[in-house]
Design an enzyme around this catalytic site. Structure first.
Site, PDB file in Angstrom:
ATOM      1  N   GLY A 148      18.601  -7.875 -53.984  1.00  0.00           N
ATOM      2  CA  GLY A 148      17.438  -8.727 -54.104  1.00  0.00           C
ATOM      3  C   GLY A 148      16.685  -8.733 -52.776  1.00  0.00           C
ATOM      4  O   GLY A 148      17.298  -8.605 -51.707  1.00  0.00           O
ATOM      5  N   CYS A 149      15.368  -8.871 -52.814  1.00  0.00           N
ATOM      6  CA  CYS A 149      14.588  -8.834 -51.574  1.00  0.00           C
ATOM      7  C   CYS A 149      14.902 -10.031 -50.686  1.00  0.00           C
ATOM      8  O   CYS A 149      15.021  -9.901 -49.465  1.00  0.00           O
ATOM      9  CB  CYS A 149      13.098  -8.722 -51.864  1.00  0.00           C
ATOM     10  SG  CYS A 149      12.458  -9.930 -53.042  1.00  0.00           S
TER      11      CYS A 149
END
Length: 342
Positions: A148-149
């Protein structure tokens, strides 16, 4: 040697970012672009800024001939991704940009994403795609799960500190500001310009954000015991970028020295001189992550700030970095573009 790749979910933001990055890659060629609602359209129709590229049209997944395809990027929503990937050829290398293979425990996946995992064997096979910390495993992997960013940003700031023991791992607060492209391209009322611009707001209050599962998994693995941080994301009226600010108990100079040593040989992670703060405007459109460290006025307290582009280093750039390793290409190939400024 030139490798042939396919992109599934090419009409989304991360799909477009992959196309942009691969367009300048000397060793990779896009052979197929798969899409749902945009199938039958050209890239120029969906993304006019890419009209100068000679690319195949977007087609339904069922129309793709996998013969001769070396690697597939899957830029699809969670749940959809595991269903599609399960039907792909078993000898195909895959980099998944969704959340479907990030969590190793099926029960944790169901807890955070609300549905049972339908490809548990592949979930166990997947390698977590935080390149700087899983490089050897990624090089030999068939399936890599992109992070996930938000999770990537927090881990770049905190992972070496947890591993070294220079901070109190029971007192970590991570406050994070994320740009709107991290929510995807689908139409959502709360992301309309009139409802998002000129302000920002906290969301997923009380550490209910799904990337918290990645923090739990990865930080606990590094520490060798259960680690639970306090994490709160905010949505800001910007197109790209994440700024994560971590508040920790530990001596600032020791924290800075630890991060400098941890990333001394990493091309894409830059630790700034002590006391300097990073900005999302300085990493925009690039695969770089900048980290700053400063002492708090309270003795023994330290502030760590990390900035990266959520679409590049936080997603598609990370995916290409991993694909390079999987294909035996120089890791930095196609990723050394300078950030955009202003």
């Amino acid at each position: 040697m030139t490798y042939s790749i396919a992109i599934l979910g090419a009409s989304g933001y991360t799909g477009a970012e992959l196309i942009r990055l691969i367009a300048g890659h000397p060793s990779i060629e896009i052979k197929a672009l798969g899409a749902f609602s945009k199938a039958g359209q050209t890239v120029a129709q969906v993304y006019p800024h890419l009209r100068h590229l000679d690319l195949p049209p977007m087609v339904p997944f069922s129309d793709i001939d996998w013969a001769g395809i070396d690697l597939c990027f899957c830029a699809l929503p969670h749940k959809t991704s595991q269903e599609v990937i399960s039907g792909l050829p078993r000898d195909l290398k895959i980099v998944d940009l969704s959340a479907d293979f990030r969590l190793r425990d099926p029960d944790e996946y169901q807890k955070w994403y609300g549905n049972a995992h339908s490809a548990v064997e592949m979930q166990r096979e997947a390698v977590y795609g935080l390149t700087e910390f899983y490089r050897d495993e990624i090089t030999n992997a068939r399936l890599v799960a992109g992070t996930g960013c938000n999770a990537a940003t927090g881990q770049f700031a905190l992972r070496p500190l947890i591993a070294s023991g220079v901070i109190d791992i029971d007192e970590i607060v991570l406050d994070l500001k994320a740009a709107v492209s991290g929510a995807g391209r689908a139409l959502k009322e709360n992301l309309l310009h009139a409802e998002l611009s000129e302000g920002y707001h906290a969301y997923a209050l009380g550490s209910t954000h799904r990337h918290q599962g990645e923090f739990d998994q990865e930080f606990s693995k590094v520490a060798g015991r259960d680690v639970r941080i306090q994490f709160q994301p905010h949505l800001i009226p910007a197109n790209r970028g994440i700024l994560g600010t971590a508040y920790v108990r530990g001596e600032a100079l020791a924290v800075h020295e630890t991060l400098v040593a941890a990333y001394a040989d990493e091309v894409f992670v830059e630790v700034l001189p002590f006391g300097e703060a990073p900005s999302t405007r300085h990493i925009r459109g690039s695969n770089f992550c900048h980290i700053g460290v400063a002492a708090d006025r309270l003795p023994g307290r330290t502030i760590v700030v990390a900035a990266l582009d959520n679409l590049t280093k936080g997603s598609s750039g990370q995916a290409l970095q991993n694909a390079n390793l999987m294909l035996g290409i120089e890791e930095t190939e196609g990723l050394m573009m300078a950030p955009l400024f202003p």
